[in-house]
Design a protein around this motif. Sequence first.
Motif, PDB file in Angstrom:
ATOM      1  N   PHE A  30       0.807  -1.218   0.000  1.00 42.42           N
ATOM      2  CA  PHE A  30       0.000   0.000   0.000  1.00 42.42           C
ATOM      3  C   PHE A  30       0.842   1.272   0.000  1.00 42.42           C
ATOM      4  N   ARG A  31       2.054   1.215   0.515  1.00 44.52           N
ATOM      5  CA  ARG A  31       2.927   2.397   0.519  1.00 44.52           C
ATOM      6  C   ARG A  31       3.729   2.524  -0.771  1.00 44.52           C
ATOM      7  N   GLY A  32       3.770   1.502  -1.556  1.00 48.71           N
ATOM      8  CA  GLY A  32       4.512   1.550  -2.808  1.00 48.71           C
ATOM      9  C   GLY A  32       6.014   1.530  -2.602  1.00 48.71           C
ATOM     10  N   VAL A  33       6.480   0.686  -1.700  1.00 49.46           N
ATOM     11  CA  VAL A  33       7.908   0.587  -1.386  1.00 49.46           C
ATOM     12  C   VAL A  33       8.636  -0.041  -2.568  1.00 49.46           C
ATOM     13  N   SER A  34       9.886   0.386  -2.771  1.00 49.13           N
ATOM     14  CA  SER A  34      10.665  -0.156  -3.886  1.00 49.13           C
ATOM     15  C   SER A  34      10.942  -1.643  -3.662  1.00 49.13           C
ATOM     16  N   VAL A  35      11.250  -2.300  -4.756  1.00 47.27           N
ATOM     17  CA  VAL A  35      11.436  -3.746  -4.724  1.00 47.27           C
ATOM     18  C   VAL A  35      12.641  -4.135  -3.864  1.00 47.27           C
ATOM     19  N   GLU A  36      13.727  -3.345  -3.902  1.00 39.87           N
ATOM     20  CA  GLU A  36      14.925  -3.672  -3.134  1.00 39.87           C
ATOM     21  C   GLU A  36      14.648  -3.640  -1.631  1.00 39.87           C
ATOM     22  N   ILE A  37      13.968  -2.600  -1.173  1.00 37.88           N
ATOM     23  CA  ILE A  37      13.639  -2.490   0.251  1.00 37.88           C
ATOM     24  C   ILE A  37      12.652  -3.589   0.638  1.00 37.88           C
ATOM     25  N   PHE A  38      11.689  -3.853  -0.221  1.00 36.33           N
ATOM     26  CA  PHE A  38      10.710  -4.900   0.040  1.00 36.33           C
ATOM     27  C   PHE A  38      11.382  -6.260   0.180  1.00 36.33           C
ATOM     28  N   LEU A  39      12.279  -6.604  -0.732  1.00 39.40           N
ATOM     29  CA  LEU A  39      12.947  -7.898  -0.668  1.00 39.40           C
ATOM     30  C   LEU A  39      13.867  -7.993   0.548  1.00 39.40           C
ATOM     31  N   ARG A  40      14.496  -6.882   0.945  1.00 41.23           N
ATOM     32  CA  ARG A  40      15.338  -6.886   2.134  1.00 41.23           C
ATOM     33  C   ARG A  40      14.499  -7.178   3.378  1.00 41.23           C
ATOM     34  N   LEU A  41      13.325  -6.564   3.475  1.00 43.57           N
ATOM     35  CA  LEU A  41      12.427  -6.827   4.605  1.00 43.57           C
ATOM     36  C   LEU A  41      11.945  -8.276   4.610  1.00 43.57           C
ATOM     37  N   VAL A  42      11.589  -8.770   3.449  1.00 41.80           N
ATOM     38  CA  VAL A  42      11.091 -10.145   3.352  1.00 41.80           C
ATOM     39  C   VAL A  42      12.186 -11.137   3.717  1.00 41.80           C
ATOM     40  N   TYR A  43      13.394 -10.970   3.196  1.00 43.43           N
ATOM     41  CA  TYR A  43      14.482 -11.897   3.488  1.00 43.43           C
ATOM     42  C   TYR A  43      14.851 -11.880   4.965  1.00 43.43           C
ATOM     43  N   PHE A  44      14.912 -10.698   5.573  1.00 46.20           N
ATOM     44  CA  PHE A  44      15.258 -10.609   6.993  1.00 46.20           C
ATOM     45  C   PHE A  44      14.208 -11.298   7.859  1.00 46.20           C
ATOM     46  N   ASN A  45      12.943 -10.994   7.621  1.00 44.16           N
ATOM     47  CA  ASN A  45      11.881 -11.598   8.425  1.00 44.16           C
ATOM     48  C   ASN A  45      11.759 -13.093   8.165  1.00 44.16           C
ATOM     49  N   LEU A  46      11.932 -13.507   6.924  1.00 43.15           N
ATOM     50  CA  LEU A  46      11.850 -14.928   6.601  1.00 43.15           C
ATOM     51  C   LEU A  46      13.015 -15.703   7.214  1.00 43.15           C
ATOM     52  N   LEU A  47      14.213 -15.129   7.166  1.00 46.11           N
ATOM     53  CA  LEU A  47      15.367 -15.769   7.772  1.00 46.11           C
ATOM     54  C   LEU A  47      15.193 -15.887   9.290  1.00 46.11           C
ATOM     55  N   SER A  48      14.721 -14.829   9.919  1.00 47.78           N
ATOM     56  CA  SER A  48      14.484 -14.865  11.359  1.00 47.78           C
ATOM     57  C   SER A  48      13.416 -15.893  11.715  1.00 47.78           C
ATOM     58  N   PHE A  49      12.361 -15.973  10.909  1.00 45.74           N
ATOM     59  CA  PHE A  49      11.316 -16.958  11.137  1.00 45.74           C
ATOM     60  C   PHE A  49      11.865 -18.374  11.037  1.00 45.74           C
ATOM     61  N   VAL A  50      12.627 -18.652  10.004  1.00 47.21           N
ATOM     62  CA  VAL A  50      13.138 -20.004   9.792  1.00 47.21           C
ATOM     63  C   VAL A  50      14.101 -20.398  10.918  1.00 47.21           C
ATOM     64  N   ILE A  51      14.965 -19.484  11.331  1.00 46.05           N
ATOM     65  CA  ILE A  51      15.925 -19.790  12.401  1.00 46.05           C
ATOM     66  C   ILE A  51      15.206 -20.093  13.703  1.00 46.05           C
ATOM     67  N   THR A  52      14.247 -19.263  14.082  1.00 46.77           N
ATOM     68  CA  THR A  52      13.553 -19.497  15.348  1.00 46.77           C
ATOM     69  C   THR A  52      12.653 -20.729  15.267  1.00 46.77           C
ATOM     70  N   PHE A  53      12.055 -20.993  14.120  1.00 52.32           N
ATOM     71  CA  PHE A  53      11.211 -22.180  13.975  1.00 52.32           C
ATOM     72  C   PHE A  53      12.040 -23.461  14.065  1.00 52.32           C
ATOM     73  N   VAL A  54      13.178 -23.493  13.404  1.00 55.63           N
ATOM     74  CA  VAL A  54      14.038 -24.675  13.442  1.00 55.63           C
ATOM     75  C   VAL A  54      14.592 -24.886  14.848  1.00 55.63           C
ATOM     76  N   ALA A  55      14.983 -23.797  15.507  1.00 54.67           N
ATOM     77  CA  ALA A  55      15.479 -23.925  16.881  1.00 54.67           C
ATOM     78  C   ALA A  55      14.380 -24.429  17.807  1.00 54.67           C
ATOM     79  N   SER A  56      13.166 -23.941  17.630  1.00 55.09           N
ATOM     80  CA  SER A  56      12.046 -24.398  18.445  1.00 55.09           C
ATOM     81  C   SER A  56      11.766 -25.869  18.210  1.00 55.09           C
ATOM     82  N   PHE A  57      11.769 -26.293  16.968  1.00 51.04           N
ATOM     83  CA  PHE A  57      11.518 -27.689  16.629  1.00 51.04           C
ATOM     84  C   PHE A  57      12.610 -28.587  17.191  1.00 51.04           C
ATOM     85  N   ALA A  58      13.862 -28.160  17.073  1.00 51.13           N
ATOM     86  CA  ALA A  58      14.968 -28.960  17.592  1.00 51.13           C
ATOM     87  C   ALA A  58      14.897 -29.071  19.115  1.00 51.13           C
ATOM     88  N   LEU A  59      14.561 -27.988  19.788  1.00 52.76           N
ATOM     89  CA  LEU A  59      14.436 -28.045  21.246  1.00 52.76           C
ATOM     90  C   LEU A  59      13.279 -28.935  21.678  1.00 52.76           C
TER      91      LEU A  59
END
Length: 82
Positions: A30-59
Motif C-alpha cells: 500500500f505504501r509503494g515501497v521499492s522492490v529492493e527495500i521490500f525484498l530486504r524486509l522479506v528476506y530478513f523476516n523470513l530468515l528470522s522466522f526459519v531460524i527461530t522455527f528450526v530452533a524451536s523444533f529442535a528443542l
Amino acid sequence: MFAESFAYVLGIISGLYLSKLLIDIVISYFRGVSVEIFLRLVYFNLLSFVITFVASFALLLVASYIEAYVTSYILNHFYFIH
C-alpha cells in the motif's frame, strides 16, 4: 522442562516473525515501497522466522527425547531402589 519451555517461547517468537512478515508485505504494497527495500524486509523476516522455527523444533525434539528416555532411565535406576 526448561528445553520445552524455551522451545515454546521460540515458537511464539517465530509466529511473531511470520505475522510481522505478512504485515510488512501488506504495508509495503500500500505504501509503494521499492522492490529492493521490500525484498530486504522479506528476506530478513523470513530468515528470522526459519531460524527461530528450526530452533524451536529442535528443542522440542530434545525435550521429548529427555522425557522419553532419560527420565524413564533415571526413575528406573535411581528412584526405585530394589
